[in-house]
Write a protein that holds these residues in place. Structure first.
Motif, mmCIF file in Angstrom:
data_model
loop_
_atom_site.group_PDB
_atom_site.id
_atom_site.type_symbol
_atom_site.label_atom_id
_atom_site.label_comp_id
_atom_site.label_asym_id
_atom_site.label_seq_id
_atom_site.Cartn_x
_atom_site.Cartn_y
_atom_site.Cartn_z
ATOM 1 N N THR A 104 0.836 -1.209 0.000
ATOM 2 C CA THR A 104 0.000 0.000 0.000
ATOM 3 C C THR A 104 0.863 1.248 0.000
ATOM 4 O O THR A 104 0.643 2.182 -0.787
ATOM 5 C CB THR A 104 -0.925 0.020 1.237
ATOM 6 N N GLU A 105 1.868 1.268 0.867
ATOM 7 C CA GLU A 105 2.693 2.469 0.988
ATOM 8 C C GLU A 105 3.626 2.638 -0.207
ATOM 9 O O GLU A 105 3.910 3.764 -0.626
ATOM 10 C CB GLU A 105 3.493 2.430 2.286
ATOM 11 N N GLU A 106 4.106 1.531 -0.770
ATOM 12 C CA GLU A 106 5.086 1.624 -1.850
ATOM 13 C C GLU A 106 4.442 1.711 -3.231
ATOM 14 O O GLU A 106 5.010 2.320 -4.142
ATOM 15 C CB GLU A 106 6.019 0.416 -1.795
ATOM 16 N N GLU A 107 3.273 1.131 -3.413
ATOM 17 C CA GLU A 107 2.657 1.068 -4.736
ATOM 18 C C GLU A 107 1.430 1.964 -4.873
ATOM 19 O O GLU A 107 1.067 2.358 -5.984
ATOM 20 C CB GLU A 107 2.217 -0.374 -5.045
ATOM 21 N N GLY A 108 0.786 2.252 -3.768
ATOM 22 C CA GLY A 108 -0.495 2.935 -3.815
ATOM 23 C C GLY A 108 -0.402 4.380 -4.265
ATOM 24 O O GLY A 108 0.525 5.100 -3.909
ATOM 25 N N ARG A 109 -1.378 4.816 -5.055
ATOM 26 C CA ARG A 109 -1.455 6.189 -5.523
ATOM 27 C C ARG A 109 -1.785 7.104 -4.350
ATOM 28 O O ARG A 109 -2.833 6.991 -3.740
ATOM 29 C CB ARG A 109 -2.529 6.293 -6.602
ATOM 30 N N GLU A 110 -0.877 8.009 -4.014
ATOM 31 C CA GLU A 110 -1.037 8.937 -2.903
ATOM 32 C C GLU A 110 -1.400 8.207 -1.607
ATOM 33 O O GLU A 110 -2.363 8.550 -0.923
ATOM 34 C CB GLU A 110 -2.101 9.983 -3.243
ATOM 35 N N CYS A 111 -0.609 7.209 -1.280
ATOM 36 C CA CYS A 111 -0.842 6.428 -0.066
ATOM 37 C C CYS A 111 0.250 6.640 0.992
ATOM 38 O O CYS A 111 -0.017 6.516 2.191
ATOM 39 C CB CYS A 111 -0.934 4.937 -0.385
ATOM 40 N N LYS A 112 1.452 6.924 0.575
ATOM 41 C CA LYS A 112 2.574 7.038 1.495
ATOM 42 C C LYS A 112 2.336 8.162 2.512
ATOM 43 O O LYS A 112 1.967 9.279 2.147
ATOM 44 C CB LYS A 112 3.873 7.314 0.732
ATOM 45 N N GLY A 113 2.527 7.838 3.777
ATOM 46 C CA GLY A 113 2.393 8.827 4.834
ATOM 47 C C GLY A 113 0.969 9.091 5.283
ATOM 48 O O GLY A 113 0.746 9.859 6.214
ATOM 49 N N ARG A 114 -0.020 8.458 4.649
ATOM 50 C CA ARG A 114 -1.420 8.676 5.002
ATOM 51 C C ARG A 114 -1.830 7.794 6.201
ATOM 52 O O ARG A 114 -1.097 6.919 6.646
ATOM 53 C CB ARG A 114 -2.322 8.363 3.822
ATOM 54 N N ASP A 115 -3.035 8.033 6.696
ATOM 55 C CA ASP A 115 -3.614 7.180 7.737
ATOM 56 C C ASP A 115 -3.647 5.734 7.250
ATOM 57 O O ASP A 115 -3.857 5.473 6.057
ATOM 58 C CB ASP A 115 -5.034 7.656 8.056
ATOM 59 N N PHE A 116 -3.476 4.798 8.163
ATOM 60 C CA PHE A 116 -3.328 3.402 7.743
ATOM 61 C C PHE A 116 -4.585 2.830 7.097
ATOM 62 O O PHE A 116 -4.549 1.799 6.435
ATOM 63 C CB PHE A 116 -2.847 2.532 8.906
ATOM 64 N N SER A 117 -5.726 3.520 7.232
ATOM 65 C CA SER A 117 -6.933 3.086 6.538
ATOM 66 C C SER A 117 -6.855 3.338 5.039
ATOM 67 O O SER A 117 -7.762 2.954 4.291
ATOM 68 C CB SER A 117 -8.165 3.793 7.112
ATOM 69 N N VAL A 118 -5.756 3.960 4.577
ATOM 70 C CA VAL A 118 -5.564 4.213 3.145
ATOM 71 C C VAL A 118 -5.399 2.902 2.367
ATOM 72 O O VAL A 118 -5.381 2.902 1.138
ATOM 73 C CB VAL A 118 -4.341 5.143 2.921
ATOM 74 N N VAL A 119 -5.330 1.792 3.072
ATOM 75 C CA VAL A 119 -5.390 0.480 2.408
ATOM 76 C C VAL A 119 -6.615 0.421 1.495
ATOM 77 O O VAL A 119 -6.576 -0.189 0.420
ATOM 78 C CB VAL A 119 -5.445 -0.655 3.461
ATOM 79 N N TYR A 120 -7.690 1.073 1.912
ATOM 80 C CA TYR A 120 -8.918 1.119 1.102
ATOM 81 C C TYR A 120 -8.637 1.707 -0.277
ATOM 82 O O TYR A 120 -9.153 1.235 -1.287
ATOM 83 C CB TYR A 120 -9.968 1.950 1.836
ATOM 84 N N ARG A 121 -7.822 2.743 -0.336
ATOM 85 C CA ARG A 121 -7.468 3.361 -1.617
ATOM 86 C C ARG A 121 -6.646 2.392 -2.453
ATOM 87 O O ARG A 121 -6.859 2.264 -3.662
ATOM 88 C CB ARG A 121 -6.698 4.659 -1.374
ATOM 89 N N TRP A 122 -5.698 1.710 -1.830
ATOM 90 C CA TRP A 122 -4.843 0.757 -2.558
ATOM 91 C C TRP A 122 -5.684 -0.371 -3.150
ATOM 92 O O TRP A 122 -5.400 -0.866 -4.250
ATOM 93 C CB TRP A 122 -3.781 0.199 -1.614
ATOM 94 N N LEU A 123 -6.757 -0.744 -2.451
ATOM 95 C CA LEU A 123 -7.633 -1.794 -2.945
ATOM 96 C C LEU A 123 -8.473 -1.341 -4.139
ATOM 97 O O LEU A 123 -9.098 -2.157 -4.806
ATOM 98 C CB LEU A 123 -8.588 -2.255 -1.815
ATOM 99 N N GLY A 124 -8.479 -0.024 -4.368
ATOM 100 C CA GLY A 124 -9.289 0.495 -5.468
ATOM 101 C C GLY A 124 -10.675 0.907 -5.037
ATOM 102 O O GLY A 124 -11.593 0.998 -5.865
ATOM 103 N N GLY A 125 -10.844 1.165 -3.735
ATOM 104 C CA GLY A 125 -12.146 1.541 -3.223
ATOM 105 C C GLY A 125 -12.630 2.868 -3.773
ATOM 106 O O GLY A 125 -11.840 3.762 -4.068
#
Length: 299
Positions: free
Chosen positions: A272-293
């Motif tokens: 999530t932190e390494e691949e996700g679009r605008e995920c690094k440094g965000r709240d850990f619930s940003v996993v939702y964004r990495w999943l494509g939510g």
């Protein structure tokens, strides 16, 4: 988290007390002192220019730091900068609310001379939301002799003070709890993504989960559908969750406890932190964004 914790202390301590604050970022200290003085309530507040000023000016010292090496460095400085005098006050209470490994915490405890004071581990649960509201849960690893003093002080910042046993036990409780949180957060993100993709309204989905058996802190207080509205900024950083997960897995290895979900959970946060679009440094619930939510405020 230390900022809102200090705010609660300053506002709830009596005017006869003085709160001394220090941070490596001088601008943060200056902002805190200015804001609290302008508020005109609670204890007096002053900013320390150097860490070395703290130990001989305070009766109780509370630390909240990111990593084990930071805690080691701070306490090494505190102990070495202490200058005993004939008029020295009674032994101090050192409270570390950082989430670090148990071994480091116990080592630091032994480095503080009994004549200087007592060191206890008091990690917290509740996140930035709880720190701001003054409703944190403190898990104490402390000898019984200092529990009344620690409880009185920590109650100004928390809603629950839970003695867990001797030194180190507060951290044991915190690492077990955050291991569970790391997994439940991913499950909530997956469930919210699944439900909205199946056509459920986000508010309906949250209500159903939080009134049913899936309810947990990650669904109720830190729901990714709510965090998405703020671009997942603030809150409990994904880097800190990765750190806590690493510490929990390290502790499990030391005592031979099996954690079957550990490696996969670690992989999800790392990706999530390494691949996700605008995920690094965000709240850990940003996993939702990495999943494509789906996000209302997706940019």
């Amino acid at each position: 988290m230390g900022y809102p914790m200090a705010q609660n202390l300053q506002r709830k301590l009596p005017p006869s007390d003085t709160l001394i604050v220090y941070d490596v970022r001088k601008e943060v200290v200056d902002r805190f002192v200015t804001e609290e003085k302008e508020g005109g309530r609670g204890s007096k507040v002053v900013g320390a220019k150097a860490l070395e000023e703290i130990v001989d000016r305070a009766d109780n010292i509370i630390t909240m730091l990111p990593e084990p090496q930071h805690v080691r460095g701070v306490y090494s400085t505190l102990v070495s900068s202490h200058k005993p005098t004939a008029s020295s006050t009674s032994p101090k209470l050192f409270i570390d609310s950082s989430t670090i490994d148990i071994t480091t915490s116990l080592q630091i405890s032994k480095q503080i001379p009994p004549s200087l004071g007592t060191f206890i581990d008091a990690p917290v649960s509740g996140g930035v939301v709880g720190a701001t509201a003054g409703t944190l849960t403190f898990m104490l690893g402390a000898p019984p002799s200092v529990l009344p003093q620690a409880t009185e002080l920590l109650s100004l910042m928390g809603g629950r003070i839970l003695p867990c046993g001797p030194p180190g036990s507060g951290l044991a409780a915190k690492l077990a709890n955050n291991y569970l949180l790391a997994i439940s957060n991913i499950a909530v993100c997956e469930a919210m993504n699944l439900g909205t993709r199946l056509g459920l309204d986000a508010n309906v989905l949250k209500e159903v989960v939080n009134m049913s058996s899936g309810r947990c802190w990650a669904s109720e207080v830190n729901n990714p559908l709510d965090k998405a509205k703020g671009d997942f900024k603030g809150g409990f950083g994904i880097g800190l969750m990765r750190k806590d997960l690493r510490l929990a897995m390290q502790a499990a290895e030391e005592v031979g406890a099996k954690l079957p979900f550990g490696e996969k959970t670690k992989e999800v946060y790392q990706r999530t932190e390494e691949e996700g679009r605008e995920c690094k440094g965000r709240d850990f619930s940003v996993v939702y964004r990495w999943l494509g939510g789906k996000e209302k405020n997706w940019r």
